[in-house]
Design a protein around this motif. Structure first.
Motif, mmCIF file in Angstrom:
data_model
loop_
_atom_site.group_PDB
_atom_site.id
_atom_site.type_symbol
_atom_site.label_atom_id
_atom_site.label_comp_id
_atom_site.label_asym_id
_atom_site.label_seq_id
_atom_site.Cartn_x
_atom_site.Cartn_y
_atom_site.Cartn_z
ATOM 1 N N VAL A 9 0.843 -1.199 0.000
ATOM 2 C CA VAL A 9 0.000 0.000 0.000
ATOM 3 C C VAL A 9 0.880 1.252 0.000
ATOM 4 N N GLU A 10 1.866 1.291 0.872
ATOM 5 C CA GLU A 10 2.793 2.434 0.922
ATOM 6 C C GLU A 10 3.477 2.597 -0.433
ATOM 7 N N ARG A 11 3.937 1.491 -0.987
ATOM 8 C CA ARG A 11 4.648 1.513 -2.289
ATOM 9 C C ARG A 11 3.740 2.073 -3.389
ATOM 10 N N ARG A 12 2.504 1.598 -3.406
ATOM 11 C CA ARG A 12 1.579 2.038 -4.449
ATOM 12 C C ARG A 12 1.345 3.546 -4.393
ATOM 13 N N TRP A 13 0.963 4.038 -3.222
ATOM 14 C CA TRP A 13 0.571 5.440 -3.154
ATOM 15 C C TRP A 13 1.749 6.395 -3.278
ATOM 16 N N PHE A 14 2.862 6.090 -2.667
ATOM 17 C CA PHE A 14 3.974 7.040 -2.690
ATOM 18 C C PHE A 14 4.886 6.851 -3.894
ATOM 19 N N ARG A 15 5.288 5.633 -4.198
ATOM 20 C CA ARG A 15 6.200 5.429 -5.337
ATOM 21 C C ARG A 15 5.466 5.503 -6.676
ATOM 22 N N GLN A 16 4.411 4.703 -6.811
ATOM 23 C CA GLN A 16 3.722 4.627 -8.099
ATOM 24 C C GLN A 16 2.912 5.883 -8.390
ATOM 25 N N VAL A 17 1.996 6.219 -7.502
ATOM 26 C CA VAL A 17 1.031 7.284 -7.785
ATOM 27 C C VAL A 17 1.664 8.667 -7.658
ATOM 28 N N LEU A 18 2.263 8.972 -6.526
ATOM 29 C CA LEU A 18 2.766 10.333 -6.316
ATOM 30 C C LEU A 18 4.123 10.578 -6.965
ATOM 31 N N ALA A 19 5.040 9.612 -6.883
ATOM 32 C CA ALA A 19 6.376 9.819 -7.460
ATOM 33 C C ALA A 19 6.440 9.380 -8.919
ATOM 34 N N GLY A 20 5.418 8.682 -9.401
ATOM 35 C CA GLY A 20 5.381 8.264 -10.798
ATOM 36 C C GLY A 20 6.407 7.202 -11.158
ATOM 37 N N GLN A 21 6.860 6.447 -10.197
ATOM 38 C CA GLN A 21 7.859 5.408 -10.459
ATOM 39 C C GLN A 21 7.199 4.139 -10.985
ATOM 40 N N ASP A 22 7.969 3.396 -11.759
ATOM 41 C CA ASP A 22 7.540 2.063 -12.186
ATOM 42 C C ASP A 22 7.940 1.115 -11.056
ATOM 43 N N ALA A 23 7.054 0.924 -10.107
ATOM 44 C CA ALA A 23 7.347 0.150 -8.901
ATOM 45 C C ALA A 23 6.210 -0.826 -8.644
ATOM 46 N N PRO A 24 6.264 -2.001 -9.269
ATOM 47 C CA PRO A 24 5.185 -2.968 -9.056
ATOM 48 C C PRO A 24 5.141 -3.421 -7.600
ATOM 49 N N PRO A 25 3.996 -3.907 -7.163
ATOM 50 C CA PRO A 25 3.889 -4.387 -5.790
ATOM 51 C C PRO A 25 4.933 -5.472 -5.507
ATOM 52 N N ARG A 26 5.344 -5.551 -4.270
ATOM 53 C CA ARG A 26 6.332 -6.551 -3.875
ATOM 54 C C ARG A 26 5.695 -7.918 -3.618
ATOM 55 N N PHE A 27 4.458 -7.929 -3.130
ATOM 56 C CA PHE A 27 3.871 -9.178 -2.642
ATOM 57 C C PHE A 27 2.605 -9.617 -3.361
ATOM 58 N N SER A 28 2.007 -8.780 -4.139
ATOM 59 C CA SER A 28 0.812 -9.159 -4.891
ATOM 60 C C SER A 28 1.050 -8.823 -6.356
ATOM 61 N N SER A 29 0.170 -9.311 -7.191
ATOM 62 C CA SER A 29 0.297 -9.078 -8.630
ATOM 63 C C SER A 29 -1.076 -9.254 -9.258
ATOM 64 N N PRO A 30 -1.231 -8.857 -10.519
ATOM 65 C CA PRO A 30 -2.520 -9.102 -11.174
ATOM 66 C C PRO A 30 -2.882 -10.591 -11.198
ATOM 67 N N ALA A 31 -1.879 -11.455 -11.339
ATOM 68 C CA ALA A 31 -2.141 -12.899 -11.350
ATOM 69 C C ALA A 31 -2.397 -13.446 -9.951
ATOM 70 N N ASP A 32 -1.908 -12.748 -8.919
ATOM 71 C CA ASP A 32 -2.054 -13.183 -7.525
ATOM 72 C C ASP A 32 -2.405 -11.968 -6.671
ATOM 73 N N PRO A 33 -3.626 -11.425 -6.841
ATOM 74 C CA PRO A 33 -3.976 -10.180 -6.168
ATOM 75 C C PRO A 33 -3.974 -10.255 -4.645
ATOM 76 N N ASP A 34 -4.103 -11.442 -4.074
ATOM 77 C CA ASP A 34 -4.052 -11.599 -2.624
ATOM 78 C C ASP A 34 -2.735 -12.212 -2.166
ATOM 79 N N GLY A 35 -1.709 -12.093 -2.982
ATOM 80 C CA GLY A 35 -0.405 -12.660 -2.645
ATOM 81 C C GLY A 35 0.176 -12.093 -1.366
ATOM 82 N N ASP A 36 -0.176 -10.851 -1.040
ATOM 83 C CA ASP A 36 0.331 -10.254 0.193
ATOM 84 C C ASP A 36 -0.125 -11.056 1.411
#
Length: 190
Positions: A83-110
């Motif tokens: 969640v922290e990664r998504r909002w700060f790195r991806q959304v606000l900083a515009g970085q290409d930073a995929p989630p560390r623990f979940s993915s489109p193929a495994d959305p509940d991987g966290d």
């Protein structure tokens, strides 16, 4: 507190039953001051609460709430790192930073991938600390709270909105963490 029967033990509030050595390290956020300071303080209080709810546990962090749920304290740490990664790195900083623990193929991987082995526990905490450090630095260094980013779910969002949202996100999950910790070892409060 009741005093009709002073010789009987009086009930204690749930929040007062968790032993904390020294003063409670949470709730240090100022109640006055500029908006950024107050919001960052409130978010820090919520992050500290999560750390306290997990304190002293290792493999137990991966214990599930109740079947069929995969909710666990370790899953919450992993989830909040993403969640922290998504909002700060991806959304606000515009970085290409995929989630560390979940993915489109495994959305509940966290949550589903939270395992009790020491490497998984260490990796989760390292990820969480790294994402919190990035978020804190970004929020402190941003020129103002109206810095914006684009999120596919919400559209345009400001740093202000993200900070408020993260306080809400942590507060909700800290309620889950409270119940999970009590289930693990009976620790209540905090």
């Amino acid at each position: 507190m009741r005093t009709e029967f002073p010789d009987r033990p009086q009930p204690a509030r749930r929040a007062g039953t968790h032993p904390v050595a020294g003063p409670d390290p949470r709730f240090r956020a100022p109640a006055t001051g500029d908006e950024r300071t107050v919001l960052l303080g409130l978010l820090d209080d919520q992050r500290t609460t999560l750390r306290l709810k997990c304190a002293g546990l290792t493999a137990e962090l991966a214990e599930r709430a109740a079947p069929p749920s995969t909710l666990s304290l370790l899953g919450l740490v992993r989830h909040l790192a993403d969640v922290e990664r998504r909002w700060f790195r991806q959304v606000l900083a515009g970085q290409d930073a995929p989630p560390r623990f979940s993915s489109p193929a495994d959305p509940d991987g966290d949550f589903d991938g939270a395992r009790p082995d020491p490497r998984s526990v260490t990796a989760a905490w390292q990820a969480w600390h790294a994402e919190v450090a990035f978020a804190e630095r970004f929020a402190r260094e941003a020129p103002h709270l109206d810095v914006e980013g684009h999120d596919p779910w919400r559209g345009r969002v400001s740093l202000r909105w993200v900070l408020v949202h993260l306080v809400e996100e942590y507060a909700r999950h800290n309620g889950h963490a409270d119940l999970l910790r009590e289930r693990i070892d009976g620790t209540r409060g905090l």
